[in-house]
Scaffold this motif. Sequence first.
Motif, PDB file in Angstrom:
ATOM      1  N   SER A 252       0.871  -1.173   0.000  1.00 30.77           N
ATOM      2  CA  SER A 252       0.000   0.000   0.000  1.00 30.77           C
ATOM      3  C   SER A 252       0.904   1.218   0.000  1.00 30.77           C
ATOM      4  N   ASN A 253       0.966   1.971   1.110  1.00 25.60           N
ATOM      5  CA  ASN A 253       1.935   3.053   1.159  1.00 25.60           C
ATOM      6  C   ASN A 253       3.349   2.474   1.142  1.00 25.60           C
ATOM      7  N   LEU A 254       4.266   3.213   0.565  1.00 26.63           N
ATOM      8  CA  LEU A 254       5.648   2.751   0.425  1.00 26.63           C
ATOM      9  C   LEU A 254       6.458   3.198   1.641  1.00 26.63           C
ATOM     10  N   THR A 255       7.357   2.329   2.085  1.00 27.46           N
ATOM     11  CA  THR A 255       8.102   2.585   3.311  1.00 27.46           C
ATOM     12  C   THR A 255       9.592   2.368   3.073  1.00 27.46           C
ATOM     13  N   PHE A 256      10.396   3.320   3.536  1.00 29.77           N
ATOM     14  CA  PHE A 256      11.832   3.300   3.286  1.00 29.77           C
ATOM     15  C   PHE A 256      12.589   3.525   4.591  1.00 29.77           C
TER      16      PHE A 256
ATOM     17  N   THR B 221      -3.267   4.962  -9.945  1.00 28.57           N
ATOM     18  CA  THR B 221      -4.624   5.287  -9.500  1.00 28.57           C
ATOM     19  C   THR B 221      -4.854   4.832  -8.074  1.00 28.57           C
ATOM     20  N   LYS B 222      -5.426   5.708  -7.273  1.00 33.48           N
ATOM     21  CA  LYS B 222      -5.686   5.409  -5.867  1.00 33.48           C
ATOM     22  C   LYS B 222      -7.117   5.796  -5.526  1.00 33.48           C
ATOM     23  N   ALA B 223      -7.705   5.094  -4.546  1.00 34.94           N
ATOM     24  CA  ALA B 223      -9.050   5.436  -4.105  1.00 34.94           C
ATOM     25  C   ALA B 223      -9.061   6.846  -3.531  1.00 34.94           C
ATOM     26  N   LYS B 224     -10.149   7.560  -3.767  1.00 37.19           N
ATOM     27  CA  LYS B 224     -10.277   8.904  -3.233  1.00 37.19           C
ATOM     28  C   LYS B 224     -10.123   8.883  -1.711  1.00 37.19           C
ATOM     29  N   GLY B 225      -9.274   9.748  -1.201  1.00 31.47           N
ATOM     30  CA  GLY B 225      -9.062   9.821   0.242  1.00 31.47           C
ATOM     31  C   GLY B 225      -8.006   8.861   0.758  1.00 31.47           C
ATOM     32  N   ALA B 226      -7.520   7.937  -0.096  1.00 32.87           N
ATOM     33  CA  ALA B 226      -6.503   6.978   0.349  1.00 32.87           C
ATOM     34  C   ALA B 226      -5.113   7.614   0.285  1.00 32.87           C
ATOM     35  N   HIS B 227      -4.173   7.040   1.026  1.00 26.89           N
ATOM     36  CA  HIS B 227      -2.763   7.435   0.972  1.00 26.89           C
ATOM     37  C   HIS B 227      -2.559   8.912   1.327  1.00 26.89           C
ATOM     38  N   ASP B 228      -3.307   9.384   2.306  1.00 26.59           N
ATOM     39  CA  ASP B 228      -3.216  10.781   2.741  1.00 26.59           C
ATOM     40  C   ASP B 228      -2.134  10.880   3.809  1.00 26.59           C
ATOM     41  N   MET B 229      -0.953  11.299   3.387  1.00 24.07           N
ATOM     42  CA  MET B 229       0.188  11.333   4.295  1.00 24.07           C
ATOM     43  C   MET B 229       0.005  12.332   5.433  1.00 24.07           C
TER      44      MET B 229
ATOM     45  N   ILE C  85      -4.899  -3.100  -4.574  1.00 25.27           N
ATOM     46  CA  ILE C  85      -3.477  -3.320  -4.828  1.00 25.27           C
ATOM     47  C   ILE C  85      -3.297  -4.088  -6.140  1.00 25.27           C
ATOM     48  N   TYR C  86      -4.112  -5.118  -6.343  1.00 22.17           N
ATOM     49  CA  TYR C  86      -4.031  -5.935  -7.553  1.00 22.17           C
ATOM     50  C   TYR C  86      -4.349  -5.104  -8.799  1.00 22.17           C
TER      51      TYR C  86
ATOM     52  N   THR D 261       4.577  -8.505  -4.318  1.00 23.50           N
ATOM     53  CA  THR D 261       3.468  -8.719  -3.386  1.00 23.50           C
ATOM     54  C   THR D 261       2.131  -8.455  -4.075  1.00 23.50           C
ATOM     55  N   ALA D 262       2.099  -7.435  -4.926  1.00 26.09           N
ATOM     56  CA  ALA D 262       0.852  -7.061  -5.600  1.00 26.09           C
ATOM     57  C   ALA D 262       0.397  -8.127  -6.587  1.00 26.09           C
ATOM     58  N   ARG D 263       1.338  -8.824  -7.173  1.00 25.36           N
ATOM     59  CA  ARG D 263       0.995  -9.815  -8.201  1.00 25.36           C
ATOM     60  C   ARG D 263       0.089 -10.916  -7.658  1.00 25.36           C
ATOM     61  N   GLY D 264       0.274 -11.313  -6.408  1.00 25.40           N
ATOM     62  CA  GLY D 264      -0.508 -12.405  -5.848  1.00 25.40           C
ATOM     63  C   GLY D 264      -1.831 -11.993  -5.230  1.00 25.40           C
TER      64      GLY D 264
END
Length: 364
Positions: free
Chosen positions: A58-62, A80-88, A331-332, A344-347
């Motif tokens: 989902s969100n990327l982490t480093f 493309t992301k759902a509206k309101g998703a990934h709001d840092m 994610i898929y 991870t997304a592939r499965g």
Amino acid sequence: MADPRDTANTAAVPALGGVRAEDAFDVTAVAKWLRHNAADATGLDEAPEVRQFSGGASNLTFLLSWPERELILRRPPAGTKAKGAHDMAREHDIQAALAPVYPKVVPMVGYCGDESVIGSEFYVMERLVGPILRKTIPPELGLTAGDVTRLCDNAIDALVELHAVDVDAAGLARLDRGPGYVHRQVEGWSRRYRAARTPDVGSLEELMSWLDRHQPDDVQHTLIHNDFRFDNLVLGQDDPTRIVGVLDWELATVGDPLMDLGSALAYWAQADDPAAIQAIRLQPTTAPGMWTREQVWAAYEQRRAIEVSERDRRFYELFGTFRLAGIAQQIYYRYVHGQTTNPTARGMGEVVRILDARSRELIA
């Protein structure tokens, strides 16, 4: 869904590797921004070494590493992301507000809303070191069946403690949209699933219809995590049965706490579940000493002095299953449309198909 954590025990460490090309960012720009904006810029004089946690989808982490300091950077994925998703900003601000009243939150370092720095918003937090449980419990942790039972006890205590937070005192009452949380969740996740559906997965219309017909009224409104599971819990280095941190607040809000519990139980595969569910299990919830879902319900109800009917328990667990399918499908969708190469997304398509079949069994 991402992994800002580590431990000296390699079996309990999420995979760290090089930064995927699609997720790369200007490290020098981040270092400069931190030196001017971090709450504490000690030890951040040079550009850090950067590695990426590969387990999240989902969100990327480093991991940002300096000679004497390590921090975690979180940013949204491309595509493309759902509206309101990934709001840092939202994720950062919730944790910053919670820190004084819920000590299991990792300290924040800073939030950057200027997308010109790395091409997206991002936030940075301290790194909390401690074991994180994955699909199995690492033998080197030395946990007996009795220890595992205590771990379950402490995990449910951490959830109950979160649900007891005074949202007004924490300054988070603005997250409460009022009555109708359950209805909004059923309606919202149905809409998101339909928007993200690809031709190779089921429609889930039967499940969405069942949830719509059987939804209970809101029981209460509390702060909820919405992704409470073992691989979002940091354990004590000196005592791995103790919960010292709760991570990944991307989906946190104010809503019905029983929906939070139902979503947590979607990950709680137990030893007598079907083989297909065992195949996609991410948590060590079949280990000797682990509670069953019935025991989790009983402990939670006793600690909160409430009683939940079998009918409503079924709804909350089925909603959790559907919501998990919706997250996996979003994610898929990014993978199918070439927006990520994360393995991870592939499965995730197969995860959706298995959860679809499981929900049909439970409804029948």
